[in-house]
Design a protein around this motif. Structure first.
Motif: not given
Length: 360
Positions: A310-325
Motif C-alpha cells: 500500500g501507499q503508506f505501508a513502507p513507513p508503517r512497516d519500517l516503524a515496526k522493523a526499527l522497534a524489532d531491531w
C-alpha cells in the motif's frame, strides 16, 4: 480493468520487442561473463512466466492518493563547506547531497511518469520537494542503474541544459544512453573502482544486489551499482536500488561505519517476486545495523506506485522493523519530499551493533 491489465503489465508487454542501445562489451570478470552482469550472490532472474504469475495473482489494491508538496520549498545553500553534511530529499531516490563544497544529485527523477512512454506507466503521486530551477549548481550526478525510475532521460536532459559542466557517473554500459541527453562528461565505473573528487573526497562504485534492463531483451547488459562518497568526515552511502545481500557487510568492512546511508524501503511486495532485488523495511533496518550507520534516510517509497504494498505501508512497516531491531527511530528517518537533514558528525568511537535482534 482486470488486475492483469494494469498499465505496468501493458508496459512490460510493449517493451518485449523494444529497441535498446548496444550492450556493454568488455573483458570477463567475477561478475561479468562477457555478455551479462551478475550479482555477487547470483539469483535466478524472474522470467516472463514468473512476471505473468505475479500480474494475474495480484490482489486488489487501494487507490493511491495524490499528496501535496511542501508548503514552502526548503532553503538550499549554494554550497556547504567543511565537515557539514546536508541532505535534501527531493523524491523517490533523488537526493541533493551537499558536502565539502560539492553538490551531488542521485538518480534524478522529475518526470510525471517513470516509463518508456509519456502517456502510460507509473505516475507521480507526490510532487518533487525541489524544482529543477530551485537547485544550486550541480557538480556531480550519480545514476545507479538504468531502470526508468532511476535513469530518467527527460530529467537528465533538463539537468544537462542547466548544468552542462556537471559530471555524470554510472555503471558500465550506461554511458551512451546518458550522453544522448546532452552531458559531455560521463564516466562509467565498475564495482570497487574509485574516482577522486575535490574537497579530499573520493567516489567509490560498490556492488549492490539488483539487476538492469530498459527492455525485455537487454536484461543485465549494463551494470547496476551503489556509491560510497569517502570523506575525512565519514563515508556516505547511496545504494540506489537493492535487495539485502552480502554487499552491506562488505561495504562496512572496507569503509568503516557509515556517517549517512540512504536506504530503500519500498517496492517490496509480493516478497516471493521482489525479495532478491528490493529490500522491505525489515531488510532496511538490518542493512542499517550491518553498515553501523549513524544516520539513515528512507528512500524509494511513496512517489510512484510500482508494486503491491500500500501507499503508506513502507513507513508503517519500517516503524515496526526499527522497534524489532532496536534501532533508534531518530537515526533512521522517514522523509517527505523537501525534507532537509543536517547530518550529525560521525562519532569518534562508533558503537558496534549485534546484527541480530535481542530477545524480548
Amino acid at each position: 480493468m482486470p488486475r492483469a491489465l494494469r498499465p505496468t503489465w501493458l508496459i512490460n508487454l510493449m517493451t518485449l520487442a523494444g529497441c535498446h542501445r548496444a550492450p556493454y562489451r568488455g573483458p570477463a570478470s567475477s561478475h561479468f561473463d562477457g555478455r551479462r552482469f551478475r550479482n555477487l550472490e547470483p539469483k535466478p532472474h524472474k522470467n516472463l512466466r514468473a512476471f505473468l504469475r505475479w500480474q494475474f495473482s495480484r490482489e486488489k489494491q487501494a487507490p493511491w492518493i495524490d499528496q501535496p508538496g511542501p508548503a514552502t520549498a526548503p532553503e538550499v545553500p549554494v554550497r556547504v563547506q567543511g565537515d557539514e553534511l546536508r541532505v535534501t530529499y527531493i523524491n523517490h531516490a533523488t537526493l541533493l547531497i551537499q558536502h565539502r563544497g560539492l553538490n551531488i544529485l542521485t538518480d534524478p527523477v522529475w518526470s510525471q511518469r517513470v516509463s518508456p512512454f509519456s502517456f502510460l506507466g507509473p505516475r507521480r503521486h507526490h510532487p518533487p520537494g525541489l524544482g529543477l530551477d530551485q537547485l544550486p549548481p550541480i557538480d556531480l550526478i550519480l545514476v545507479s542503474h538504468n531502470h526508468y525510475d532511476h535513469l530518467d532521460l527527460e530529467s537528465l536532459r533538463g539537468l544537462a541544459e542547466r548544468f552542462p559542466q556537471a559530471t555524470v557517473v554510472s555503471g558500465l554500459g550506461n554511458g551512451p544512453l546518458i550522453r544522448e541527453t546532452g552531458f559531455k562528461q560521463v564516466i562509467e565505473l565498475d564495482w570497487w573502482q574509485e574516482l577522486p573528487l575535490s574537497g579530499d573526497l573520493k567516489l567509490h562504485a560498490v556492488p549492490v544486489q539488483h539487476w538492469s534492463a530498459r527492455t525485455r531483451s537487454d536484461t543485465n547488459e549494463t551494470l547496476w551499482m551503489g556509491f560510497v562518497i569517502e570523506s575525512p568526515d565519514g563515508p556516505v552511502l547511496f545504494p540506489g536500488d537493492t535487495g539485502l545481500g552480502p554487499e552491506f557487510r562488505l561495504i562496512r568492512e572496507r569503509f568503516g561505519p557509515m556517517r549517512f546511508a540512504a536506504l530503500p524501503i519500498g517496492a517490496y511486495a509480493p516478497r516471493w517476486f521482489m525479495r532478491d532485488n528490493h529490500m522491505n523495511p525489515d531488510d532496511a533496518a538490518q542493512a542499517h545495523r550491518q553498515l553501523e550507520a549513524q544516520s539513515s534516510l528512507a528512500i524509494h517509497f511513496g512517489t510512484f506506485n510500482l508494486t503491491d504494498e500500500g501507499q503508506f505501508a513502507p513507513p508503517r512497516d519500517l516503524a515496526k522493523a526499527l522497534a524489532d531491531w532496536q534501532v533508534d527511530a531518530d537515526s533512521f528517518r522517514v522523509p517527505t519530499p523537501g525534507y532537509q537533514w543536517r547530518i550529525p558528525r560521525l562519532a569518534d568511537t562508533p558503537v558496534r551493533m549485534d546484527p541480530r535482534p535481542q530477545e524480548a
